[in-house]
Motif scaffolding. Structure first.
Motif, PDB file in Angstrom:
ATOM      1  N   ALA A 176       0.837  -1.210   0.000  1.00 29.47           N
ATOM      2  CA  ALA A 176       0.000   0.000   0.000  1.00 29.47           C
ATOM      3  C   ALA A 176       0.868   1.255   0.000  1.00 29.47           C
ATOM      4  N   LEU A 177       1.938   1.254   0.812  1.00 31.11           N
ATOM      5  CA  LEU A 177       2.807   2.431   0.885  1.00 31.11           C
ATOM      6  C   LEU A 177       3.546   2.651  -0.434  1.00 31.11           C
ATOM      7  N   VAL A 178       4.088   1.580  -1.015  1.00 31.82           N
ATOM      8  CA  VAL A 178       4.824   1.733  -2.268  1.00 31.82           C
ATOM      9  C   VAL A 178       3.882   2.129  -3.398  1.00 31.82           C
ATOM     10  N   SER A 179       2.617   1.725  -3.301  1.00 29.85           N
ATOM     11  CA  SER A 179       1.624   2.143  -4.289  1.00 29.85           C
ATOM     12  C   SER A 179       1.405   3.656  -4.231  1.00 29.85           C
ATOM     13  N   ILE A 180       1.271   4.189  -3.026  1.00 33.06           N
ATOM     14  CA  ILE A 180       1.086   5.636  -2.853  1.00 33.06           C
ATOM     15  C   ILE A 180       2.320   6.395  -3.314  1.00 33.06           C
ATOM     16  N   MET A 181       3.503   5.905  -2.936  1.00 31.28           N
ATOM     17  CA  MET A 181       4.740   6.578  -3.331  1.00 31.28           C
ATOM     18  C   MET A 181       4.887   6.597  -4.855  1.00 31.28           C
ATOM     19  N   ALA A 182       4.636   5.454  -5.486  1.00 29.69           N
ATOM     20  CA  ALA A 182       4.730   5.393  -6.948  1.00 29.69           C
ATOM     21  C   ALA A 182       3.695   6.295  -7.595  1.00 29.69           C
ATOM     22  N   GLY A 183       2.495   6.344  -7.009  1.00 25.31           N
ATOM     23  CA  GLY A 183       1.446   7.211  -7.539  1.00 25.31           C
ATOM     24  C   GLY A 183       1.834   8.673  -7.504  1.00 25.31           C
ATOM     25  N   VAL A 184       2.473   9.089  -6.425  1.00 26.23           N
ATOM     26  CA  VAL A 184       2.924  10.487  -6.314  1.00 26.23           C
ATOM     27  C   VAL A 184       3.959  10.787  -7.393  1.00 26.23           C
ATOM     28  N   ILE A 185       4.865   9.850  -7.655  1.00 30.36           N
ATOM     29  CA  ILE A 185       5.906  10.049  -8.672  1.00 30.36           C
ATOM     30  C   ILE A 185       5.280  10.168 -10.064  1.00 30.36           C
ATOM     31  N   VAL A 186       4.334   9.271 -10.379  1.00 33.27           N
ATOM     32  CA  VAL A 186       3.675   9.312 -11.691  1.00 33.27           C
ATOM     33  C   VAL A 186       2.870  10.600 -11.840  1.00 33.27           C
ATOM     34  N   LEU A 187       2.185  10.989 -10.768  1.00 38.45           N
ATOM     35  CA  LEU A 187       1.419  12.241 -10.788  1.00 38.45           C
ATOM     36  C   LEU A 187       2.338  13.432 -11.067  1.00 38.45           C
ATOM     37  N   ALA A 188       3.498  13.458 -10.405  1.00 45.31           N
ATOM     38  CA  ALA A 188       4.456  14.547 -10.619  1.00 45.31           C
ATOM     39  C   ALA A 188       4.971  14.545 -12.060  1.00 45.31           C
ATOM     40  N   ALA A 189       5.202  13.350 -12.615  1.00 47.93           N
ATOM     41  CA  ALA A 189       5.674  13.265 -14.007  1.00 47.93           C
ATOM     42  C   ALA A 189       4.644  13.855 -14.967  1.00 47.93           C
ATOM     43  N   GLY A 190       3.370  13.594 -14.694  1.00 53.64           N
ATOM     44  CA  GLY A 190       2.321  14.168 -15.532  1.00 53.64           C
ATOM     45  C   GLY A 190       2.246  15.671 -15.383  1.00 53.64           C
ATOM     46  N   ALA A 191       2.354  16.156 -14.155  1.00 53.50           N
ATOM     47  CA  ALA A 191       2.299  17.596 -13.914  1.00 53.50           C
ATOM     48  C   ALA A 191       3.473  18.317 -14.572  1.00 53.50           C
ATOM     49  N   LEU A 192       4.609  17.611 -14.719  1.00 54.41           N
ATOM     50  CA  LEU A 192       5.797  18.199 -15.370  1.00 54.41           C
ATOM     51  C   LEU A 192       5.791  17.992 -16.877  1.00 54.41           C
ATOM     52  N   ARG A 193       4.698  17.457 -17.403  1.00 57.54           N
ATOM     53  CA  ARG A 193       4.527  17.270 -18.850  1.00 57.54           C
ATOM     54  C   ARG A 193       5.586  16.330 -19.430  1.00 57.54           C
ATOM     55  N   LEU A 194       5.772  15.167 -18.795  1.00 58.73           N
ATOM     56  CA  LEU A 194       6.742  14.186 -19.276  1.00 58.73           C
ATOM     57  C   LEU A 194       6.073  13.038 -20.030  1.00 58.73           C
ATOM     58  N   GLY A 195       4.812  13.236 -20.414  1.00 57.04           N
ATOM     59  CA  GLY A 195       4.058  12.145 -21.021  1.00 57.04           C
ATOM     60  C   GLY A 195       4.573  11.667 -22.358  1.00 57.04           C
ATOM     61  N   ARG A 196       5.268  12.517 -23.096  1.00 56.88           N
ATOM     62  CA  ARG A 196       5.758  12.125 -24.419  1.00 56.88           C
ATOM     63  C   ARG A 196       7.041  11.307 -24.353  1.00 56.88           C
ATOM     64  N   ALA A 197       7.594  11.148 -23.161  1.00 53.85           N
ATOM     65  CA  ALA A 197       8.877  10.457 -23.036  1.00 53.85           C
ATOM     66  C   ALA A 197       8.816   9.018 -23.511  1.00 53.85           C
ATOM     67  N   VAL A 198       7.647   8.379 -23.450  1.00 53.71           N
ATOM     68  CA  VAL A 198       7.536   6.979 -23.844  1.00 53.71           C
ATOM     69  C   VAL A 198       7.833   6.787 -25.321  1.00 53.71           C
ATOM     70  N   SER A 199       7.750   7.870 -26.104  1.00 58.13           N
ATOM     71  CA  SER A 199       7.980   7.748 -27.547  1.00 58.13           C
ATOM     72  C   SER A 199       9.429   7.410 -27.873  1.00 58.13           C
ATOM     73  N   ILE A 200      10.347   7.554 -26.908  1.00 55.65           N
ATOM     74  CA  ILE A 200      11.752   7.236 -27.184  1.00 55.65           C
ATOM     75  C   ILE A 200      12.016   5.739 -27.134  1.00 55.65           C
ATOM     76  N   ILE A 201      11.039   4.943 -26.668  1.00 60.68           N
ATOM     77  CA  ILE A 201      11.250   3.497 -26.560  1.00 60.68           C
ATOM     78  C   ILE A 201      11.009   2.860 -27.915  1.00 60.68           C
ATOM     79  N   PRO A 202      12.019   2.211 -28.504  1.00 58.08           N
ATOM     80  CA  PRO A 202      11.853   1.594 -29.824  1.00 58.08           C
ATOM     81  C   PRO A 202      10.872   0.425 -29.780  1.00 58.08           C
TER      82      PRO A 202
END
Length: 560
Positions: free
Chosen positions: A105-131
């Protein structure tokens, strides 16, 4: 526009809005049918992934319900269905083995905060670099791991001996087979085969039949009628727990930071890939990758507060949603409500489901994740792509999912740079027009393609090896991308030739390269600022004047 206005617009772009449901009046019937269908399909998967992760079937259901609603409302896709997935199970099992179930449960919340921050920082297009080959190798590795994780359920009765098994799925499968209860195995394998057979036959009989649910129902009934030794899910609560924040200490947070980063990266990658694929399945509107990360982050945080697991977008359930007629977020919300009704009304019967039946569902799901035609296409394509695919798959099974993706990207990137550098050419050209005396002492050298760090040394060696010229014209009008290493190599070329007494003229510097050349010192290395030309005729005329003056000086010294 003021900074406050821009900030408000920025935030609004990441939050739910009325346009999310503008097509609801037209599509609500299809959304209801799709939500019901996906809910039925998701039930055995949620239970199975919950059990396979080492947490519980209850945690799998909670994740599918809570994350399904939150990701649907806050996410960036109109049709994405979120919940527990096989990829997340692969990461969670070692975490449970090392830190215990309470850490999920704790690691789920921690990971959620990180993903939320990535979205707020507009990092959503980063996945396009994966071949693409890396993504497919990653998927193959996950499928193999999910399949291997079911072996203990078929040999030793599920999670009874899980603590004594390795966190590596391959090693754990071998350990489970070596310690198998061979009086239990025939029952478990038989139950799994019944479920698999139902899943394979259901679509042939009628598209509306959910084979996994039918197979599990048959196996559960048979186990109630026949006295079998099969381990079952066990008692489930008849409602959702109250949200609580897990115990937080500095030590637990520090020890779970690494796993949380891994889960966050995996959640972001899988969710964005799923949303991107979903947008191509039907006309469901574009998806917003940044908002999708925000939604998935909120979903994992909510799931953790209710005692669930980290969530991601689930491509299989999302595809079922689209193909069943889902066109708006209502379908995913309905899917979560259907699962909630199972918890409220049918928790007793659900608790009687044999674990071996769920293993059958996940084994066939893992098999269907592997697309043979895609594998053949990649393996028959460029050797670099085939190598990236194979290496990613092997590292995924042997070590770690995120390490596999990083290695795959690096592997593919090295080959891509190598192939790109091969496009860099050095060509010696003849002077256009009628040859004049002394032209044999003028070399026109054309540099084609990209000049980057991977090709810089080769270009330097090829040009500086040239002999017999008094004047060298470097023709750069065909030069493409240039990085700092390439510009530095050009500077070294000019300085090396000038030290040998060779006059260097540069023709055709493109405006896009001029600032870099000035910064690195390429142009400053020329003997004279007039040795930079835009016209080839002017450069040749100037080179001939050098030869003429040199010839005149030589003749004068001979006369004396």
């Amino acid at each position: 526009m003021t900074s406050a206005t821009r900030a408000t617009a920025y935030i609004r772009g990441l939050l739910p809005s009325r346009p999310d449901y503008r097509d609801l009046r037209r599509t609500w019937k299809g959304d209801l049918v799709a939500g019901l269908t996906v809910g039925i399909v998701a039930l055995p998967l949620a239970l199975g992934f919950g059990v396979s992760s080492g947490v519980s079937a209850e945690a799998g259901l909670i994740t599918a319900i809570i994350a399904g609603v939150l990701a649907a409302i806050f996410g960036g896709s109109n049709v994405q269905v979120s919940g527990p997935t096989g990829a997340m199970v692969v990461v969670l099992l070692p975490i449970v083995a090392q830190h215990g179930v309470g850490a999920v449960a704790l690691v789920s919340i921690m990971a959620g905060v990180i993903v939320l921050a990535a979205g707020a920082l507009r990092l959503g297009r980063a996945v396009s670099i994966i071949p693409w080959p890396v993504i497919e190798g990653f998927t193959l590795g996950i499928a193999v791991i999910i399949f291997l994780q079911q072996v203990p359920s078929l040999t030793v009765g599920g999670q009874a001996d899980a603590a004594s098994h390795s966190s590596n799925a391959l090693v754990a499968a071998i350990q489970a087979i070596s310690s198998a209860d061979w009086t239990y195995v025939p029952w478990a394998v038989g139950a799994a085969l019944i479920v698999i057979a139902c899943m394979l036959l259901a679509q042939r009989l009628h598209p509306g039949i959910t084979g996994s649910l039918a197979g599990i129902a048959i196996v559960t009934i048979l186990c109630l009628v026949i006295d079998s030794p099969l381990a079952v899910i066990g008692a489930l609560p008849d409602g959702l727990p109250m949200p609580t924040f897990p115990t937080l200490t500095l030590g637990s947070t520090a020890s779970l930071l690494g796993p949380a980063l891994t889960i966050a990266a995996l959640a972001a990658i899988e969710s964005l890939l799923s949303a991107r694929v979903a947008s191509s399945l039907a006309d469901t509107g574009p998806y917003d990758p940044d908002r999708e990360l925000v939604g998935q982050g909120i979903a994992s945080i909510g799931s953790g507060l209710f005692g669930g697991m980290p969530a991601t977008g689930a491509i299989a359930r999302t595809a079922v949603n689209v193909r069943s007629g889902g066109r708006t977020r209502l379908a995913s919300i309905v899917h979560a409500i259907v699962l909630l009704l199972f918890v409220l009304v049918l928790s007793g019967p659900v608790g009687m489901i044999p674990l071996a039946g769920l293993a059958g569902v996940l084994m066939l799901t893992a098999y269907r994740m592997v697309h043979k035609a895609t594998m053949r296409s990649i393996l028959k394509s460029a050797r670099s792509d085939a190598a990236a695919f194979i290496v990613t798959a092997i590292v995924t099974v042997s070590f770690d999912l995120i390490i596999a993706v990083v290695i795959g990207i690096v592997f593919a990137g090295v080959f891509a740079i190598r192939n790109l550098s091969r496009g860099t050419g050095v060509q010696r050209e003849e002077i256009a027009g009628t040859p004049l005396a002394g032209d044999e002492r003028i070399s026109v050298v054309r540099i084609d393609g990209p000049l980057i760090f991977a090709s810089a040394d080769r270009v330097f060696e090829e040009i500086t090896r040239m002999r017999g010229a008094t004047v060298v014209i470097l023709r750069m009008s065909k030069l493409e991308h240039v990085d700092a290493s390439g510009a530095h190599a050009l500077q070294d070329i000019v300085q090396s030739l000038e030290r040998r007494g060779v006059t260097v003229l540069i023709k055709g510097v493109q405006p896009v390269h001029e600032d870099l050349f000035r910064t690195i010192g390429v142009l400053a290395s020329l003997r004279h600022h007039r040795h930079l030309f835009t016209s080839m005729d002017d450069a040749v005329t100037h080179a001939r004047s050098h030869i003429s003056r040199e010839t005149g000086r030589t003749a004068a010294s001979t006369t004396q």
